[in-house]
Scaffold this active site. Structure first.
Site, PDB file in Angstrom:
ATOM      1  N   GLY A   1     -46.274 -44.013 -10.110  1.00 22.11           N
ATOM      2  CA  GLY A   1     -46.562 -42.717  -9.475  1.00 22.11           C
ATOM      3  C   GLY A   1     -45.932 -42.652  -8.090  1.00 22.11           C
TER       4      GLY A   1
ATOM      5  N   GLY B   1     -46.502 -50.291 -12.646  1.00 18.92           N
ATOM      6  CA  GLY B   1     -47.140 -51.564 -12.955  1.00 18.92           C
ATOM      7  C   GLY B   1     -46.938 -51.932 -14.413  1.00 18.92           C
TER       8      GLY B   1
ATOM      9  N   ARG C   1     -46.793 -57.881  -9.588  1.00 12.06           N
ATOM     10  CA  ARG C   1     -47.185 -57.297  -8.295  1.00 12.06           C
ATOM     11  C   ARG C   1     -47.695 -58.362  -7.321  1.00 12.06           C
ATOM     12  NH1 ARG C   1     -49.874 -51.518 -10.247  1.00 12.06           N
ATOM     13  NH2 ARG C   1     -48.039 -50.252  -9.794  1.00 12.06           N
TER      14      ARG C   1
ATOM     15  N   LYS D   1     -51.006 -41.927 -17.428  1.00  9.18           N
ATOM     16  CA  LYS D   1     -51.582 -41.145 -16.304  1.00  9.18           C
ATOM     17  C   LYS D   1     -50.979 -39.742 -16.334  1.00  9.18           C
ATOM     18  CE  LYS D   1     -52.402 -45.167 -13.395  1.00  9.18           C
ATOM     19  NZ  LYS D   1     -51.951 -45.945 -12.236  1.00  9.18           N
TER      20      LYS D   1
HETATM   21  N1  LIG Z   1     -49.261 -42.686 -26.840  1.00  4.01           N
HETATM   22  C1  LIG Z   1     -50.051 -43.326 -25.981  1.00  4.01           C
HETATM   23  N2  LIG Z   1     -51.383 -43.214 -26.068  1.00  4.01           N
HETATM   24  C2  LIG Z   1     -52.179 -43.886 -25.210  1.00  4.01           C
HETATM   25  N3  LIG Z   1     -51.729 -44.667 -24.194  1.00  4.01           N
HETATM   26  C3  LIG Z   1     -50.417 -44.803 -24.079  1.00  4.01           C
HETATM   27  C4  LIG Z   1     -49.500 -44.133 -24.941  1.00  4.01           C
HETATM   28  N4  LIG Z   1     -48.260 -44.460 -24.564  1.00  4.01           N
HETATM   29  C5  LIG Z   1     -48.365 -45.302 -23.523  1.00  4.01           C
HETATM   30  N5  LIG Z   1     -49.665 -45.531 -23.216  1.00  4.01           N
HETATM   31  C6  LIG Z   1     -50.223 -46.437 -22.194  1.00  4.01           C
HETATM   32  O1  LIG Z   1     -49.741 -46.097 -20.921  1.00  4.01           O
HETATM   33  C7  LIG Z   1     -50.065 -47.180 -20.052  1.00  4.01           C
HETATM   34  C8  LIG Z   1     -49.156 -47.164 -18.848  1.00  4.01           C
HETATM   35  O2  LIG Z   1     -49.214 -45.900 -18.206  1.00  4.01           O
HETATM   36  P1  LIG Z   1     -49.025 -45.658 -16.628  1.00  4.01           P
HETATM   37  O3  LIG Z   1     -48.850 -44.193 -16.464  1.00  4.01           O
HETATM   38  O4  LIG Z   1     -50.160 -46.316 -15.901  1.00  4.01           O
HETATM   39  O5  LIG Z   1     -47.654 -46.407 -16.310  1.00  4.01           O
HETATM   40  P2  LIG Z   1     -47.263 -47.408 -15.145  1.00  4.01           P
HETATM   41  O6  LIG Z   1     -45.927 -47.938 -15.444  1.00  4.01           O
HETATM   42  O7  LIG Z   1     -48.351 -48.448 -14.976  1.00  4.01           O
HETATM   43  O8  LIG Z   1     -47.219 -46.540 -13.850  1.00  4.01           O
HETATM   44  P3  LIG Z   1     -48.197 -46.622 -12.547  1.00  4.01           P
HETATM   45  O9  LIG Z   1     -47.700 -47.792 -11.779  1.00  4.01           O
HETATM   46  O10 LIG Z   1     -48.035 -45.314 -11.880  1.00  4.01           O
HETATM   47  O11 LIG Z   1     -49.596 -46.837 -13.071  1.00  4.01           O
HETATM   48  C9  LIG Z   1     -49.911 -48.415 -20.911  1.00  4.01           C
HETATM   49  O12 LIG Z   1     -51.075 -49.217 -20.778  1.00  4.01           O
HETATM   50  C10 LIG Z   1     -49.750 -47.876 -22.356  1.00  4.01           C
HETATM   51  O13 LIG Z   1     -50.566 -48.535 -23.299  1.00  4.01           O
HETATM   52  O1  LIG Z   2     -50.683 -48.599 -10.706  1.00  3.97           O
HETATM   53  C1  LIG Z   2     -50.386 -47.812  -9.790  1.00  3.97           C
HETATM   54  O2  LIG Z   2     -49.594 -46.856  -9.942  1.00  3.97           O
HETATM   55  C2  LIG Z   2     -50.929 -48.065  -8.404  1.00  3.97           C
HETATM   56  O3  LIG Z   2     -51.604 -49.295  -8.319  1.00  3.97           O
HETATM   57  C3  LIG Z   2     -51.859 -46.929  -8.010  1.00  3.97           C
HETATM   58  O4  LIG Z   2     -52.963 -46.873  -8.863  1.00  3.97           O
HETATM   59  P1  LIG Z   2     -53.733 -45.481  -9.078  1.00  3.97           P
HETATM   60  O5  LIG Z   2     -52.828 -44.588  -9.890  1.00  3.97           O
HETATM   61  O6  LIG Z   2     -55.004 -45.830  -9.806  1.00  3.97           O
HETATM   62  O7  LIG Z   2     -53.991 -44.894  -7.711  1.00  3.97           O
END
Ligand SMILES: Nc1ncnc2c1ncn2[C@@H]1O[C@H](COP(=O)(O)OP(=O)(O)OP(=O)(O)O)[C@@H](O)[C@H]1O
Ligand SMILES: O=C(O)[C@H](O)COP(=O)(O)O
Length: 398
Positions: free
Chosen positions: A379, A355, A37, A202
């Site tokens: 998201g 991310g 990022r 999330k």
């Molecule tokens: N079964 C699980 N239990 C707990 N955590 C998990 C599990 N599977 C995946 N994760 C965690 O989910 C996290 C990523 O989730 P997230 O929803 O933030 O995705 P993202 O790609 O970062 O999307 P965003 O940019 O919206 O945050 C990782 O750190 C991973 O360890």
């Molecule tokens: O990791 C993301 O999806 C963005 O940085 C937004 O973060 P947030 O879900 O904590 O608002």
């Protein structure tokens, strides 16, 4: 929406630019484990400084609770940003206090300042319009113009994303322009079969997007932390796995809706479980409907990985957000790696967003050019694909 090119052609030399970036990078203590990022927003900052702007960058990091919390300091990001830009980056130890005031006032043409984490201030994420507007006013005082390049945060109606934009002449940075151009190809007429893969942690945030996605996709694959609330909705016990108990009824509704619409909603059939949330915890694979009460699911199992990979390989369009497991622990990275590899192997139009999802692709050693697009927003891209008006993009309209 005005673009950064328009701002550059108007001339930025000597002008103060408030730049909202998404520098929410994964950290292990104070070590940045993936700087994707930071690199993604660098071209915007370079263009501004090379043209003589005085740039004040602001971002959130993690989810601190509206007050300073050292584990979420942007200090390590300031250092990495300096390395990526190959120029000095000043760092303010507050967001809108004395240090930020002083360092913003001291900026010379072509210099960069990074403010401390926006979310150390309750005004950033407040639901109260007045409270947000007050904080946005303080931020806006640091710029003559506002540039938003925080694609990952455009779905948040937060002070720095929404309210501050409205107070200044506003422009979209290079990253936002590129993300919107690519993702818009997936909103109207994505080539079918269209497969969306969801995972990550999330859960409640991203469950909300499923309602609309079901109208658009042929197959919805659910893994990662997202899967357990669905397994519970199917009547299975999930032990100590991540569970959003108040969302079980919503998941039941989605399962019924998918059936009605003829959408294949695939859940894991087996799970790699652990006794505790730890990199050293020994993995045991069980059927998805037989997770022991004292264990937690940290990855999808091998049969699920193969099932999901097969669907991905057969698709014409794939969007993937959210790791299939806790890929940061090598023993629980197999499901994420298998799905990512399937995207690389498929001849589909493949987009990865988020991310941690993008970080997973890089840290697990997959080739970045194996994907049609790697988005910085998880998201944000999901909500964009739903066809929603996103606050950060709406605020940039003139
Ligand atoms: N079964 C699980 N239990 C707990 N955590 C998990 C599990 N599977 C995946 N994760 C965690 O989910 C996290 C990523 O989730 P997230 O929803 O933030 O995705 P993202 O790609 O970062 O999307 P965003 O940019 O919206 O945050 C990782 O750190 C991973 O360890
Ligand atoms: O990791 C993301 O999806 C963005 O940085 C937004 O973060 P947030 O879900 O904590 O608002």
């Amino acid at each position: 929406m005005k673009t950064l090119d328009e701002l550059l052609s108007e001339g930025v030399s000597g002008r103060r630019v408030l730049l909202r970036a998404d520098l929410n990078v994964p950290l292990d203590g104070s070590t940045i484990t993936d700087d994707g990022r930071i690199r993604a927003v660098a071209p915007t900052i370079q263009a501004l400084v090379e043209n003589g702007a005085r740039v004040t960058v602001c971002s959130h990091l993690g989810r601190p609770k509206g007050e300073p919390d050292p584990q979420y300091s942007l200090a390590p990001v300031a250092q990495r940003l300096g390395e990526v830009l190959d120029r000095a980056v000043a760092f303010a130890t507050d967001t809108v206090g004395d240090d930020a005031d002083e360092k913003n006032a001291a900026l010379a043409d072509g210099e960069v300042l990074l403010l401390e984490n926006l979310r150390f201030n309750a005004g950033e994420t407040s639901k109260d319009d007045q409270v947000r507007a007050e904080f946005a006013g303080e931020l806006a005082a640091y710029g003559d113009v506002y540039v938003d390049d925080a694609f990952g945060a455009v779905h948040r109606k937060h002070a720095s994303v929404y309210d501050a934009a409205k107070l200044l002449p506003r422009y979209a940075g290079f990253l936002i322009a590129k993300e919107v151009e690519v993702l818009s190809k997936l909103t109207g007429d994505a080539e079918k079969p269209y497969v969306v893969v969801l995972g990550g942690a999330k859960v409640s945030d991203k469950l909300a997007v499923i309602e609309n996605l079901l109208q658009k996709v042929d197959t919805l694959i659910i893994g990662g932390g997202m899967a357990y609330t669905f397994l519970k909705a199917q009547g299975h016990e999930v032990g100590n796995s991540l569970l959003e108990a108040d969302q079980v009824a919503t998941c039941e509704r989605y399962l019924a809706e998918a059936e009605k619409l003829g959408v294949d909603l695939l859940l894991p059939v087996d799970i790699a479980t652990a006794a505790e949330f730890s990199a050293d915890a020994e993995a045991q694979v069980t059927a998805a409907d037989a997770i022991p009460g004292d264990r937690m699911g940290l990855d999808i199992g091998p049969a699920s990985a193969e099932l999901f990979a097969e669907r991905v390989r057969a698709a014409s369009t794939v969007f993937w957000n959210g790791p299939m497991g806790v890929f940061e622990f090598p023993a629980y990275a197999k499901g994420t790696k298998a799905v990512a590899q399937a995207l690389v192997d498929s001849s589909a139009y493949t987009v990865v967003g988020g991310g941690d999802s993008a970080a997973a692709v890089r840290t697990l050693g997959l080739p970045e050019d194996g994907f049609s697009h790697i988005s910085t927003g998880g998201g944000a891209s999901l909500e964009y694909l739903e066809g929603k008006t996103l606050p950060g993009l709406e605020a940039l309209e003139n």
